[in-house]
Design an enzyme around this catalytic site. Structure first.
Site, short mmCIF file in Angstrom:
data_model
loop_
_atom_site.label_atom_id
_atom_site.label_comp_id
_atom_site.label_asym_id
_atom_site.label_seq_id
_atom_site.Cartn_x
_atom_site.Cartn_y
_atom_site.Cartn_z
N LEU A 249 -3.95 -8.23 -1.01
CA LEU A 249 -5.07 -7.45 -0.52
C LEU A 249 -5.06 -6.12 -1.24
O LEU A 249 -4.00 -5.61 -1.60
CB LEU A 249 -4.96 -7.20 1.00
CG LEU A 249 -5.17 -8.40 1.94
CD1 LEU A 249 -4.93 -7.97 3.38
CD2 LEU A 249 -6.56 -9.00 1.77
N ASP A 250 -6.23 -5.55 -1.47
CA ASP A 250 -6.31 -4.23 -2.10
C ASP A 250 -5.52 -3.21 -1.28
O ASP A 250 -5.40 -3.35 -0.06
CB ASP A 250 -7.77 -3.77 -2.20
CG ASP A 250 -8.58 -4.61 -3.17
OD1 ASP A 250 -7.98 -5.29 -4.02
OD2 ASP A 250 -9.83 -4.56 -3.07
N ARG A 251 -5.06 -2.18 -1.93
CA ARG A 251 -4.27 -1.15 -1.27
C ARG A 251 -4.97 -0.61 -0.01
O ARG A 251 -4.34 -0.44 1.04
CB ARG A 251 -4.03 0.02 -2.24
CG ARG A 251 -3.15 1.12 -1.67
CD ARG A 251 -3.14 2.36 -2.55
NE ARG A 251 -4.37 3.12 -2.40
CZ ARG A 251 -4.59 4.29 -3.02
NH1 ARG A 251 -3.69 4.79 -3.84
NH2 ARG A 251 -5.73 4.93 -2.83
#
Length: 214
Positions: A60-62
């Site tokens: 998942l994106d940061r």
């Protein structure tokens, strides 16, 4: 991108068995280490302490929070990886986006590729982009923002963020694609709410959910 200052505290475990580890990733924490000593603190490294055999399956994106699945064996990692690659998993996200999104349901079918001069940004490109498809269902809407569920049928990088931007309804608090709103919100308003996978040993379908904090 803002300076990296990941949240501290325990990682909520949603499910654990001999093959799977399901957690609720907090917003602001990298899934895997980045380049540079200051970017080594990440979800994977933190989980390695209590779960030494933990293996990465997806990311998942940061700045996205929510459900992530990790494998605890080599077989489980391979099996789950094949599910993601074959699009046999089902993912549901919750987002708050700018403006009133209409109609109540719809799809975005726009190919995506990296925006090389502005990496890590991605962009719509009909010439070189890879197919990307996102469905949406409005949960609640007002004049200023809409609460919407997003259903990605593909897994391109930043897919939901770029698709919402392309519709003219960027995700609120997004530091890359709606930077003008980033200071108005404590985080990016995107959360991986539910993930459905097949168990790598039994083949049984399993669904995991985590409520957003917004």
């Amino acid at each position: 991108m803002s300076d990296y200052n990941p949240p501290q505290g325990d990682i909520p475990v949603l499910h654990e068995d001999s093959d799977l580890l399901i957690v609720n990733k907090p917003a602001g924490l990298l899934s895997v280490p980045g380049k540079g000593e200051e970017l080594q603190d990440c979800l994977l490294s933190r989980l390695t302490v209590p779960f030494p055999t933990v293996r990465l399956v997806h990311r998942l994106d940061r700045d996205t929070s929510g459900v992530m699945v990790f494998a605890l064996t080599e077989h489980a990692q391979r099996h789950l990886g094949q599910q993601f690659e074959a699009r046999k998993t089902k993912k549901t996200y919750l987002a708050r986006v700018a403006g009133r999104l209409e109609p109540k349901t719809g799809e975005v079918d726009l190919p995506l590729t990296v925006d090389w001069p502005n990496r890590p940004r991605q962009m719509v490109c009909h010439d070189t982009g890879k197919p990307a498809l996102t469905a949406w269902k409005v949960m609640k809407s007002g004049d200023d923002e809409t609460r919407v569920r997003l259903f990605p049928h593909t897994g391109r990088r930043h897919q939901l963020r770029v698709h919402m931007l392309a519709l003219g309804h960027p995700i609120l608090g997004d530091p890359l694609y709606a930077s003008e709103t980033a200071d108005q919100y404590p985080r990016m308003m995107l959360h991986a709410e539910e993930l459905r996978v097949n168990h790598p040993e039994s083949g049984r379908g399993m669904s995991f959910r985590a409520k957003p904090d917004f």
